[in-house]
Design a protein around this motif. Structure first.
Motif, PDB file in Angstrom:
ATOM      1  N   GLY A  44      52.934  40.767 -14.603  1.00  0.00           N
ATOM      2  CA  GLY A  44      53.432  41.998 -14.462  1.00  0.00           C
ATOM      3  C   GLY A  44      53.425  42.921 -15.727  1.00  0.00           C
ATOM      4  O   GLY A  44      53.176  44.073 -15.838  1.00  0.00           O
ATOM      5  N   ASP A  48      51.674  46.266 -17.031  1.00  0.00           N
ATOM      6  CA  ASP A  48      52.401  47.155 -17.421  1.00  0.00           C
ATOM      7  C   ASP A  48      51.671  47.828 -18.911  1.00  0.00           C
ATOM      8  O   ASP A  48      51.678  48.832 -19.133  1.00  0.00           O
ATOM      9  CB  ASP A  48      53.856  47.142 -17.809  1.00  0.00           C
ATOM     10  CG  ASP A  48      54.368  47.160 -16.158  1.00  0.00           C
ATOM     11  OD1 ASP A  48      53.720  47.645 -15.242  1.00  0.00           O
ATOM     12  OD2 ASP A  48      55.553  46.570 -16.143  1.00  0.00           O
ATOM     13  N   GLY A  51      48.475  49.162 -18.411  1.00  0.00           N
ATOM     14  CA  GLY A  51      48.327  50.638 -17.749  1.00  0.00           C
ATOM     15  C   GLY A  51      47.470  50.428 -16.401  1.00  0.00           C
ATOM     16  O   GLY A  51      46.804  51.171 -15.781  1.00  0.00           O
ATOM     17  N   SER A  53      47.373  47.818 -12.660  1.00  0.00           N
ATOM     18  CA  SER A  53      48.282  47.171 -11.633  1.00  0.00           C
ATOM     19  C   SER A  53      47.935  45.708 -11.875  1.00  0.00           C
ATOM     20  O   SER A  53      47.312  45.152 -12.088  1.00  0.00           O
ATOM     21  CB  SER A  53      47.757  47.594 -10.165  1.00  0.00           C
ATOM     22  OG  SER A  53      46.562  46.995  -9.933  1.00  0.00           O
TER      23      SER A  53
END
Length: 212
Positions: A44, A48, A51, A53
């Protein structure tokens, strides 16, 4: 007649965007692994930072192991327009003698080792506590062994290898020479790159090469 050309153009643009996004994910992972280590870095967090998923990361890389594998493969490629292993093969095929081959390989190592040593240190540290990292370390070591056997055979096929040295023994020596010596001498002890190449050329030539 125009439509097929446009479709091919659009497909090429999509591939280019996908490859650029993949590079961004790998670079984000490299930064986070370097800053936080393997265990503390999450998919995750990588998503992030890049940029995208988490699903995109999983789909493209399969998880943290796949990310580290991609970083490792990029390190081995070096920074030139052609993969470092292909350039190493070209050196073996065209250099005027065994010592020139060894020196050429060492100069390539100056390009690859700073990238690869950081990844290897990361995986070795993570392998102490993480099963996925242990499996990845085994995979990396098998790949290193296979590549050094390839290089040893290149020396033997060119008539450069010491006659009392098997290609398997030469592989083992090449694994030692391509291991932590660069890290200890250049990165830790601050040796000049030219001094490193000159010293290692003498050492490797004495250990591996047929003497005139």
């Amino acid at each position: 007649m125009e439509q097929p050309v446009k479709r091919r153009y659009d497909a090429a643009r999509r591939r280019d965007r996908a490859e650029a996004r993949r590079r961004e994910v790998v670079e984000a992972a490299r930064r986070l692994f370097a800053a936080q280590g393997f265990a503390r870095t999450t998919v995750g967090a990588v998503a992030d930072a890049a940029g995208v998923s988490p699903e995109t990361v999983y789909k493209s890389f399969g998880g943290k192991g796949g990310l580290v594998r991609s970083i490792w493969e990029g390190a081995l490629a070096g920074g030139g327009p052609e993969h470092a292993e292909h350039r190493a093969d070209a050196i073996a095929a065209s250099a005027p003698g065994g010592e020139a081959i060894v020196e050429g390989w060492l100069r390539l190592a100056l390009e690859v080792a700073p990238r690869a040593s950081a990844v290897l240190a990361l995986v070795r540290s993570a392998a102490e506590v993480d099963e996925e990292a242990r499996a990845l370390l085994d995979e990396i070591e098998r790949g290193r062994s296979a590549r050094m056997l390839h290089n040893a055979r290149a020396l033997a096929d060119g008539g450069h290898l010491r006659p009392d040295l098997s290609v398997e023994a030469a592989r083992d020596l090449l694994l030692v020479f391509s291991g932590d010596i660069y890290d200890r001498l250049v990165l830790r002890a601050g040796w000049d790159a030219e001094a490193y190449v000159a010293t290692m050329t003498r050492m490797m030539s004495a250990a591996l090469l047929r003497q005139a």
